[in-house]
Design an enzyme around this catalytic site. Structure first.
Site, short mmCIF file in Angstrom:
data_model
loop_
_atom_site.label_atom_id
_atom_site.label_comp_id
_atom_site.label_asym_id
_atom_site.label_seq_id
_atom_site.Cartn_x
_atom_site.Cartn_y
_atom_site.Cartn_z
N ALA A 76 11.96 -18.54 -21.89
CA ALA A 76 10.61 -18.37 -22.41
C ALA A 76 9.58 -17.81 -21.45
O ALA A 76 8.58 -17.24 -21.88
CB ALA A 76 10.11 -19.70 -22.96
N ALA A 77 9.74 -18.01 -20.15
CA ALA A 77 8.70 -17.56 -19.20
C ALA A 77 8.61 -16.03 -19.19
O ALA A 77 9.62 -15.36 -19.42
CB ALA A 77 9.01 -18.08 -17.81
N PRO A 78 7.42 -15.48 -18.98
CA PRO A 78 6.18 -16.18 -18.62
C PRO A 78 5.42 -16.83 -19.77
O PRO A 78 4.52 -17.62 -19.52
CB PRO A 78 5.35 -15.07 -17.97
CG PRO A 78 5.82 -13.83 -18.63
CD PRO A 78 7.29 -14.01 -18.86
N GLY A 79 5.76 -16.50 -21.04
CA GLY A 79 5.17 -17.26 -22.12
C GLY A 79 4.57 -16.48 -23.27
O GLY A 79 4.17 -17.08 -24.28
N LYS A 81 5.91 -14.50 -25.59
CA LYS A 81 6.64 -14.62 -26.86
C LYS A 81 6.55 -16.05 -27.41
O LYS A 81 6.54 -16.25 -28.62
CB LYS A 81 8.09 -14.18 -26.67
CG LYS A 81 8.23 -12.69 -26.34
CD LYS A 81 9.69 -12.29 -26.20
CE LYS A 81 9.83 -10.80 -25.90
NZ LYS A 81 9.33 -10.45 -24.56
N GLU A 99 12.76 -22.71 -19.81
CA GLU A 99 12.88 -21.77 -18.69
C GLU A 99 13.70 -22.44 -17.59
O GLU A 99 13.45 -23.60 -17.25
CB GLU A 99 11.50 -21.38 -18.17
CG GLU A 99 11.50 -20.57 -16.91
CD GLU A 99 12.31 -19.29 -17.03
OE1 GLU A 99 13.07 -18.99 -16.07
OE2 GLU A 99 12.18 -18.58 -18.06
N ASP A 130 19.08 -24.76 -17.69
CA ASP A 130 19.91 -23.57 -17.75
C ASP A 130 20.33 -23.35 -19.20
O ASP A 130 21.15 -24.08 -19.74
CB ASP A 130 21.13 -23.74 -16.85
CG ASP A 130 22.01 -22.49 -16.82
OD1 ASP A 130 21.71 -21.51 -17.53
OD2 ASP A 130 23.00 -22.49 -16.06
N ASP A 148 15.20 -13.96 -25.35
CA ASP A 148 14.71 -12.80 -24.59
C ASP A 148 15.38 -12.87 -23.23
O ASP A 148 14.88 -13.50 -22.29
CB ASP A 148 13.18 -12.87 -24.48
CG ASP A 148 12.61 -11.67 -23.75
OD1 ASP A 148 13.20 -10.59 -23.86
OD2 ASP A 148 11.58 -11.82 -23.07
N CYS A 201 14.46 -6.02 -22.12
CA CYS A 201 13.64 -4.86 -21.79
C CYS A 201 14.49 -3.84 -21.05
O CYS A 201 13.99 -3.06 -20.24
CB CYS A 201 12.40 -5.25 -20.99
SG CYS A 201 12.73 -6.10 -19.43
#
Length: 282
Positions: A76-79, A81, A99, A130, A148, A201
């Site tokens: 999830a980081a940095p946050g 989404k 995360e 993890d 992601d 990405c």
């Protein structure tokens, strides 16, 4: 130590690898990397603003959340989404935002605490774990999952001389192994009739469509265990929180990709939407 002859390495190897994939388009993609990326402002009610690439909004917006009570953002980081998911979820739903890095988890928690109002914040559970081994503790218990995944992030590599000079194709192989562990785990965590969005990405097909091919070979034994869906983002869900021109996406074999050369610098982002039809254990 001398590099092996003809081995792809460093800037020249990076150029050769991606020019073989994108041919003449690679020149335009590099030019787009160098252009200034325009981030959009996500502001939920009276909370602090969060700025993110408009392309990053799309995978979280394409994850179906109707009737979803347990939602998982596995990496999830940095946050950004997580904020999109939290703003869209049902009033009775809980979002589990995870995360694995302790430092990144602290940043994620700060984003959740400062960018979400209390009535939403209290239904977001932030954890540090993890994600690749989460399925050893539980299985088939989440209605919707966003993965992601960590990726090669070629745009960042290209803009950083240190990483560019050290680049080798092994970087892609290493991260693809990590992605597969996360994706396999996410699929096991997903309920039958649940939805999974996988996104990166990255530009390399190894981290995108080829990851979906591995999923088919491993988990789609009957041909109907899961299916790929077309994206149907409802931009009105975010109209109160963000003003932006949604980037268009291009179809790939198993997903969709947003390219910065034709979307005013947005991206790159790849995403694929999966609906699980049958239990993995049936």
């Amino acid at each position: 130590m001398k590099k092996e002859k003809n081995r792809l390495y460093g800037k020249s190897g990076f150029e050769e690898y991606y020019s073989q994939i994108f041919n003449e388009r690679w020149i335009k993609l590099k030019e787009a990397f160098l252009s200034e990326k325009e981030n959009v402002e996500l502001k939920i009610k009276a909370c602090e603003s969060y700025f993110l690439d408009s392309a990053s909004i799309i995978p979280a917006l394409c994850l179906p959340l109707k009737n979803a009570e347990k939602i998982l953002d596995l990496c999830a980081a940095p946050g950004g989404k997580t904020l999109v998911l939290a703003s869209r979820m049902n009033a009775s739903a809980t979002l589990f935002s995870n995360e694995r890095s302790l430092e990144r988890k602290k940043r994620l928690l700060n984003v959740v605490n400062t960018c979400l109002p209390p009535e939403i914040n209290e239904r977001v559970e932030v954890s540090c774990s993890d994600g690749a081994v989460w399925c050893t503790r539980e299985s088939e218990c989440y209605d919707s999952i966003l993965l992601d995944a960590p990726c090669s992030s070629e745009r960042h590599v290209y803009l950083d001389p240190k990483y560019l000079n050290e680049w080798t194709p092994s970087r892609i192989k290493t991260v693809a192994m990590e992605q597969w562990a996360l994706l396999s785990c996410a699929y096991r965590l997903l309920k039958p009739d649940g939805f999974l969005v996988y996104s990166t990405c990255a530009l390399s097909p190894v981290e995108n469509d080829l990851m979906m091919e591995k999923l088919i070979k491993k988990y789609n034994k009957t041909g109907n265990d899961f299916e790929f869906l077309e994206p149907a983002p409802d931009y009105s869900e975010l109209k109160e929180f963000v003003k932006f021109n949604p980037p268009d996406f291009e179809k790939t074999n198993y997903g969709y990709q947003i390219f910065p050369d034709v979307q005013n610098g947005a991206g790159p982002i790849y995403f694929s939407i999966i609906r699980k039809n049958k239990s993995f254990f049936s």
